[in-house]
Design a protein around this motif. Sequence first.
Motif, PDB file in Angstrom:
ATOM      1  N   GLU A   1       0.977  -1.090   0.190  1.00 51.38           N
ATOM      2  CA  GLU A   1      -0.106  -0.100  -0.158  1.00 51.38           C
ATOM      3  C   GLU A   1       0.559   1.237  -0.198  1.00 51.38           C
ATOM      4  N   HIS A   2       2.393   1.027   0.037  1.00 45.51           N
ATOM      5  CA  HIS A   2       2.853   2.227   0.361  1.00 45.51           C
ATOM      6  C   HIS A   2       3.961   2.531  -0.933  1.00 45.51           C
ATOM      7  N   ARG A   3       3.179   1.855  -2.177  1.00 52.32           N
ATOM      8  CA  ARG A   3       4.017   1.338  -3.461  1.00 52.32           C
ATOM      9  C   ARG A   3       3.610   2.994  -3.998  1.00 52.32           C
ATOM     10  N   VAL A   4       4.365   3.553  -5.134  1.00 51.77           N
ATOM     11  CA  VAL A   4       4.832   4.490  -5.530  1.00 51.77           C
ATOM     12  C   VAL A   4       4.032   4.460  -6.542  1.00 51.77           C
ATOM     13  N   GLU A   5       2.695   5.253  -6.892  1.00 53.00           N
ATOM     14  CA  GLU A   5       1.877   4.860  -7.999  1.00 53.00           C
ATOM     15  C   GLU A   5       2.421   5.700  -9.216  1.00 53.00           C
ATOM     16  N   GLY A   6       2.809   4.960 -10.351  1.00 54.20           N
ATOM     17  CA  GLY A   6       3.395   5.847 -11.232  1.00 54.20           C
ATOM     18  C   GLY A   6       5.239   5.724 -11.493  1.00 54.20           C
ATOM     19  N   LEU A   7       5.743   5.222 -10.392  1.00 53.36           N
ATOM     20  CA  LEU A   7       7.016   4.811 -10.676  1.00 53.36           C
ATOM     21  C   LEU A   7       7.375   3.831  -9.990  1.00 53.36           C
ATOM     22  N   ASP A   8       7.447   2.430 -10.930  1.00 51.43           N
ATOM     23  CA  ASP A   8       8.196   1.799 -10.978  1.00 51.43           C
ATOM     24  C   ASP A   8      10.032   1.318 -10.214  1.00 51.43           C
ATOM     25  N   LEU A   9      10.400   0.349  -9.786  1.00 46.40           N
ATOM     26  CA  LEU A   9      11.904   0.423  -9.907  1.00 46.40           C
ATOM     27  C   LEU A   9      12.425   0.405 -11.171  1.00 46.40           C
ATOM     28  N   ILE A  10      11.889   0.227 -11.938  1.00 46.44           N
ATOM     29  CA  ILE A  10      13.030  -0.060 -13.076  1.00 46.44           C
ATOM     30  C   ILE A  10      13.020   1.312 -13.822  1.00 46.44           C
ATOM     31  N   ALA A  11      11.810   1.966 -14.396  1.00 50.90           N
ATOM     32  CA  ALA A  11      11.767   3.410 -14.126  1.00 50.90           C
ATOM     33  C   ALA A  11      12.596   4.369 -14.108  1.00 50.90           C
ATOM     34  N   PHE A  12      12.261   3.872 -12.735  1.00 48.38           N
ATOM     35  CA  PHE A  12      13.203   5.250 -11.677  1.00 48.38           C
ATOM     36  C   PHE A  12      14.891   4.754 -11.972  1.00 48.38           C
ATOM     37  N   GLU A  13      15.365   3.335 -12.122  1.00 50.49           N
ATOM     38  CA  GLU A  13      16.259   2.741 -12.567  1.00 50.49           C
ATOM     39  C   GLU A  13      17.001   3.794 -13.865  1.00 50.49           C
ATOM     40  N   SER A  14      16.280   3.820 -14.355  1.00 53.53           N
ATOM     41  CA  SER A  14      15.908   4.202 -15.858  1.00 53.53           C
ATOM     42  C   SER A  14      16.881   5.689 -15.864  1.00 53.53           C
ATOM     43  N   ILE A  15      15.660   6.860 -15.160  1.00 50.35           N
ATOM     44  CA  ILE A  15      15.866   7.793 -14.667  1.00 50.35           C
ATOM     45  C   ILE A  15      17.533   8.514 -13.692  1.00 50.35           C
ATOM     46  N   VAL A  16      17.922   7.191 -13.260  1.00 48.78           N
ATOM     47  CA  VAL A  16      19.263   7.623 -11.848  1.00 48.78           C
ATOM     48  C   VAL A  16      20.375   6.750 -13.495  1.00 48.78           C
TER      49      VAL A  16
END
Length: 229
Positions: free
Chosen positions: A93-108
Amino acid sequence: MSDSFFSYNKVLLLKRIRADFAVEVLLVSRLGELGINPFKTYLSTLVDLVGTDVSESRTLFDETLEWVEKETLPNYIQGINGVFNRQYSFEPEHRVEGLDLIAFESIVIEIVRWLTEAPSINLSKRSIKVSGIEAVHAALKYQLPEINIDNLYLTRFVAEAGGRKILQSQSLAEDVFARFQQNEIPYYHGEGVGIYTIAYSAQESDLHPQLTIKDISDLVIEIAPEFLS
């Protein structure tokens, strides 16, 4: 000045400043589109795949900055790492909607590559040295020769039922100087701040007719390097 900070020219400008500021600008620029605050969103890491104990939970800003400073790319593990809106939580329930782990890794990965490819950003912990508000005023005036700097007011406010409540209002030179004195480089963004022609006003009619808050942030990016030592 409405183009993305992810443009090549903007990244080159950011490389002239400090890594912490560059990461803030790039991360806020990208995550702001998703309504995500990188200072209040966390990358959590489990001890192992078996249990639910969290060994580490860092803001997305701190996480990204560390990879830039290491000049290394992340390699997160599904099930071990995750993005959450509550620190030290790994609950669904505390996972962020719209930003999964793969998407964040790509941004980094993008940010690390942009800031470390030649000419790479200076990773030294440079401090801001400013002799007085006059120096800040002169730097701003040089960048905006056609604008009356003394009539630019940086006003922060919150929206309330009866309108906007003013939290702070001071001249642009005063605001930038105050932040520089704290060894901070201000990045102005969001809905609770504006550039006005009258102090302590948050009326739409008093917004500066030529400058937006993004223009002011671009202006700070232009002048900041001359105050870094």
